[in-house]
Design a protein around this motif. Sequence first.
Motif, PDB file in Angstrom:
ATOM      1  N   MET A 179       0.847  -1.159   0.000  1.00  0.00           N
ATOM      2  CA  MET A 179       0.000   0.000   0.000  1.00  0.00           C
ATOM      3  C   MET A 179       0.906   1.241   0.000  1.00  0.00           C
ATOM      4  N   ASN A 180       0.628   2.157  -0.920  1.00  0.00           N
ATOM      5  CA  ASN A 180       1.449   3.368  -0.989  1.00  0.00           C
ATOM      6  C   ASN A 180       0.916   4.450  -0.057  1.00  0.00           C
ATOM      7  N   SER A 181       1.644   5.570   0.031  1.00  0.00           N
ATOM      8  CA  SER A 181       1.288   6.634   0.985  1.00  0.00           C
ATOM      9  C   SER A 181      -0.051   7.286   0.641  1.00  0.00           C
ATOM     10  N   ARG A 182      -0.390   7.394  -0.625  1.00  0.00           N
ATOM     11  CA  ARG A 182      -1.686   7.985  -1.011  1.00  0.00           C
ATOM     12  C   ARG A 182      -2.846   7.107  -0.550  1.00  0.00           C
ATOM     13  N   GLU A 183      -2.684   5.812  -0.719  1.00  0.00           N
ATOM     14  CA  GLU A 183      -3.731   4.889  -0.279  1.00  0.00           C
ATOM     15  C   GLU A 183      -3.909   4.945   1.234  1.00  0.00           C
ATOM     16  N   ARG A 184      -2.792   5.024   1.966  1.00  0.00           N
ATOM     17  CA  ARG A 184      -2.873   5.130   3.428  1.00  0.00           C
ATOM     18  C   ARG A 184      -3.562   6.434   3.832  1.00  0.00           C
ATOM     19  N   GLN A 185      -3.203   7.532   3.142  1.00  0.00           N
ATOM     20  CA  GLN A 185      -3.821   8.826   3.432  1.00  0.00           C
ATOM     21  C   GLN A 185      -5.319   8.776   3.149  1.00  0.00           C
TER      22      GLN A 185
END
Length: 120
Positions: free
Chosen positions: A1-7
């Motif tokens: 999971m990338n940072s955009r998905e986490r955000q």
Amino acid sequence: MNSRERQFLKVMRKLDAAGQEQVLAFAEFLRSRQKPEQPQEKVIEKPKLLPAREGETVVGAIKRLRESYAMLDAKDMLNDTSSLMTKHVMGGVEAETVIAELEIMFEKHYRRYCGTTEDA
């Protein structure tokens, strides 16, 4: 999971149910507006060739051929069809001759629809 998905997940978790529904609806709307990543494969329909009726008229042949080649756009063939009809009505060319030319013309347009242009 990338940072955009986490955000995105952090924001979604903080929203109430109505807010989450709105975000999902908007995301689906944006996705629907995107062009497909890969071009969709064209489905080639086969003609349902109907037999000519005995004593068939040119108009009858046009109707039969339009039904046989239902996948073709009649507007794309209007000029060719009109030209052949004029040869018959104004030029006095026999119905059988014009019908044979119509059948060839429909086959040619079908080959173009299929993406081939070689003569049969």
